[in-house]
Every structure is written in structure tokens, then in C-alpha cells.
Write an enzyme that holds these catalytic residues in place. Structure first.
Site, PDB file in Angstrom:
ATOM      1  N   LYS A  13       0.833  -1.207   0.000  1.00 42.43           N
ATOM      2  CA  LYS A  13       0.000   0.000   0.000  1.00 42.43           C
ATOM      3  C   LYS A  13       0.873   1.265   0.000  1.00 42.43           C
ATOM      4  O   LYS A  13       0.652   2.160  -0.802  1.00 42.43           O
ATOM      5  CB  LYS A  13      -0.906   0.058   1.245  1.00 42.43           C
ATOM      6  CG  LYS A  13      -1.817  -1.129   1.435  1.00 42.43           C
ATOM      7  CD  LYS A  13      -2.732  -0.945   2.641  1.00 42.43           C
ATOM      8  CE  LYS A  13      -2.025  -0.815   3.977  1.00 42.43           C
ATOM      9  NZ  LYS A  13      -1.338  -2.035   4.446  1.00 42.43           N
ATOM     10  N   ARG A  88      -8.872   1.320   9.449  1.00 45.09           N
ATOM     11  CA  ARG A  88      -8.437  -0.046   9.713  1.00 45.09           C
ATOM     12  C   ARG A  88      -9.468  -0.828  10.518  1.00 45.09           C
ATOM     13  O   ARG A  88      -9.234  -1.991  10.855  1.00 45.09           O
ATOM     14  CB  ARG A  88      -7.120  -0.029  10.489  1.00 45.09           C
ATOM     15  CG  ARG A  88      -5.883  -0.193   9.599  1.00 45.09           C
ATOM     16  CD  ARG A  88      -4.691  -0.075  10.516  1.00 45.09           C
ATOM     17  NE  ARG A  88      -3.518  -0.753  10.070  1.00 45.09           N
ATOM     18  CZ  ARG A  88      -2.471  -0.153   9.484  1.00 45.09           C
ATOM     19  NH1 ARG A  88      -2.504   1.115   9.197  1.00 45.09           N
ATOM     20  NH2 ARG A  88      -1.404  -0.850   9.184  1.00 45.09           N
ATOM     21  N   ARG A 127      11.605  -5.387   4.555  1.00 41.71           N
ATOM     22  CA  ARG A 127      11.314  -3.972   4.259  1.00 41.71           C
ATOM     23  C   ARG A 127      12.283  -3.039   4.982  1.00 41.71           C
ATOM     24  O   ARG A 127      12.672  -3.268   6.115  1.00 41.71           O
ATOM     25  CB  ARG A 127       9.891  -3.663   4.709  1.00 41.71           C
ATOM     26  CG  ARG A 127       9.522  -2.197   4.561  1.00 41.71           C
ATOM     27  CD  ARG A 127       8.068  -1.995   4.461  1.00 41.71           C
ATOM     28  NE  ARG A 127       7.358  -2.352   5.678  1.00 41.71           N
ATOM     29  CZ  ARG A 127       6.032  -2.326   5.783  1.00 41.71           C
ATOM     30  NH1 ARG A 127       5.296  -2.011   4.732  1.00 41.71           N
ATOM     31  NH2 ARG A 127       5.443  -2.641   6.912  1.00 41.71           N
ATOM     32  N   ARG A 161      11.951  -0.913  10.498  1.00 41.50           N
ATOM     33  CA  ARG A 161      11.016  -0.585  11.575  1.00 41.50           C
ATOM     34  C   ARG A 161      11.004  -1.690  12.625  1.00 41.50           C
ATOM     35  O   ARG A 161      11.061  -2.864  12.271  1.00 41.50           O
ATOM     36  CB  ARG A 161       9.598  -0.431  11.009  1.00 41.50           C
ATOM     37  CG  ARG A 161       9.375   0.855  10.299  1.00 41.50           C
ATOM     38  CD  ARG A 161       8.121   0.861   9.473  1.00 41.50           C
ATOM     39  NE  ARG A 161       6.965   0.209  10.091  1.00 41.50           N
ATOM     40  CZ  ARG A 161       5.769   0.123   9.509  1.00 41.50           C
ATOM     41  NH1 ARG A 161       5.588   0.657   8.310  1.00 41.50           N
ATOM     42  NH2 ARG A 161       4.768  -0.482  10.102  1.00 41.50           N
ATOM     43  N   ARG A 172       0.559  -8.580  13.702  1.00 33.91           N
ATOM     44  CA  ARG A 172      -0.056  -7.560  12.837  1.00 33.91           C
ATOM     45  C   ARG A 172      -0.955  -8.217  11.782  1.00 33.91           C
ATOM     46  O   ARG A 172      -1.999  -7.684  11.427  1.00 33.91           O
ATOM     47  CB  ARG A 172       1.037  -6.713  12.175  1.00 33.91           C
ATOM     48  CG  ARG A 172       1.729  -5.790  13.181  1.00 33.91           C
ATOM     49  CD  ARG A 172       2.970  -5.150  12.603  1.00 33.91           C
ATOM     50  NE  ARG A 172       2.668  -4.256  11.504  1.00 33.91           N
ATOM     51  CZ  ARG A 172       3.550  -3.933  10.562  1.00 33.91           C
ATOM     52  NH1 ARG A 172       4.768  -4.440  10.567  1.00 33.91           N
ATOM     53  NH2 ARG A 172       3.210  -3.099   9.607  1.00 33.91           N
TER      54      ARG A 172
END
Ligand code: AMP
Length: 216
Positions: A13, A88, A127, A161, A172
Site C-alpha cells: 500500500k 483499519r 522492508r 522498523r 499484525r
């Protein structure tokens, strides 16, 4: 142009929103980025949000709804926007509907980016993000052009992160299934949903989205 992304963490996203921000001349509204900046600035919101984020939980709806209301009320808030990470939950989606009605605006497209679970985990754990401008990268699938240097702003501070580590990622994904996935039917019922196969390479997914936006 009012576009919203839906999809699990790692679906791409943020990557797509960042690319489309330039192509569609629209502002990427990433609630995750806003929260991370608030944490860094040690603001009241940041202090409240940090514990939830570190554990891979959602930040409470009332805080998020207030944050988005304030963002849309900023004098320089633009005409075109891309929502990345909000809403969300169904409660957030309902509050967002009310906000748009109040502002006399409407949502044009909800793009659901669907990615296989094992690929999601590989994408999130690999990531990396630019600390300065939040541009997203991946160590193998989407590295910066010059090693360790951000393509967008030239910063050399590209980091992982804390919530992208594998144990937090599992939580998550569970939170996504339980609290965010119901939004797929919510927006389907409003005839706003476009489903994308997000397993494809970044550029192919961008082109699919641009196709939808230019045809409708
Ligand atoms: P993201 O950068 O979109 O992956 O978001 C990182 C984290 O920020 C999430 O795991 C949540 O803890 C928090 N967060 C971001 N957006 C929201 C939202 N709309 N509602 C609740 N929590 C959020």
C-alpha cells in the site's frame, strides 16, 4: 481524486501510494507515518500510540479518528488524496464516512491489494524505510538505486522498523484478519471496491491501478 488502499501489512500500500502521489498529483495520507513522526517528536499522540504500535496492535479508534479529522482540517490539506493505512476498523470507516459527508466530499476508489501470506511475511521482514521521507524499500525486491541512499531525498538513513521484525509481524497479520479485513465487504457493499493481485511486481500493480483510475 480520492483513493483508499486496503490490504494487509506488506501488501505494498505504502509503495503504491508513494508512486501514485506523484503520478496523480495527490497527497499520500499514511497514518503509520504520521504516528511514527509523532513518536519521534515525543508528542502526546506519539506517547499514547507507541506501546500499541511496538506490540503490533492497532492504536485506539478515538485517537485515529481525531488524528484524521485534524489532518483534513489543515488549511493546506489538498483536494486530491490517497488514504494509506486508514481506516483499519469498521468504526473508523463509519467515522470517515461521516467526516466526508460533513466536508461534502466522496471517496472515488477503494483498492484492495491482495498478496499471498508467505510473500507478505517476506516483504515485511525485508522492508526498509527512509527515516527522512519514509520512502519504502525492500532488501531484495525493491532496493534503492544506490546502495543505502534514498532515491527520493538522498538521505543515507534507511532503517528497519521495529514492528517489521518477524514475531510482531505475525500479530499484525492476525489483527488485519480480525479487524481490518471486514472493510473489504464494507466497501464492496458501497460499490467502491477494486481488487488487485498484489503478488505482481511493483510496476505492474501501479499500471493496473492507473488503468482503473483512467477508465472509470
Ligand atoms: P503502517 O505503517 O500502516 O503499517 O502502521 C503501523 C502501525 O501504526 C500499525 O501496526 C498500528 O499500530 C498503527 N496504525 C496505523 N494506522 C492505524 C489505524 N488507522 N488504526 C489503528 N492503528 C493504526
Amino acid at each position: 481524486m480520492h483513493l483508499m488502499f486496503l490490504g494487509a501489512p506488506g501488501a505494498g500500500k505504502g509503495t503504491q501510494a508513494k508512486i501514485l502521489e506523484q503520478k496523480l498529483d495527490a497527497l499520500q495520507v499514511s497514518t503509520g507515518d504520521i504516528l511514527r513522526k509523532s513518536i519521534e517528536a515525543k508528542s502526546e499522540l506519539g506517547l499514547k500510540a507507541k506501546g500499541y504500535m511496538d506490540a503490533g496492535h492497532l492504536v485506539p479508534d478515538d485517537l485515529m479518528i481525531e488524528l484524521i479529522g485534524e489532518k483534513f482540517a489543515e488549511p493546506e490539506f489538498p483536494k486530491n488524496w490517497i488514504m494509506d493505512g486508514f481506516p483499519r476498523t469498521v468504526a473508523q470507516a463509519e467515522a470517515f464516512d461521516s467526516l466526508l459527508t460533513r466536508l461534502n466530499e466522496k471517496l472515488d476508489y477503494v483498492v484492495e491489494v491482495d498478496v499471498d501470506r508467505d510473500l507478505l511475511v517476506k516483504r515485511i521482514t525485508g522492508r526498509r524505510v527512509c527515516k527522512n521521507c519514509q520512502a519504502p524499500y525492500h532488501v531484495t525486491f525493491n532496493p534503492s538505486k544506490a546502495d543505502g541512499i534514498c532515491d527520493y531525498c538522498g538521505s543515507t538513513d534507511i532503517y528497519q522498523r521495529a514492528d517489521d521484525k518477524e514475531d510482531i509481524v505475525i500479530n499484525r497479520l492476525k489483527v488485519y484478519d480480525e479487524q481490518t479485513a471486514p472493510l473489504i465487504n464494507y466497501y464492496k457493499a458501497k460499490n467502491l471496491l477494486f481488487r488487485m493481485d498484489g503478488n505482481a511486481p511493483v510496476e505492474a500493480v501501479t499500471n493496473l491501478i492507473l488503468d482503473i483510475v483512467s477508465k472509470s
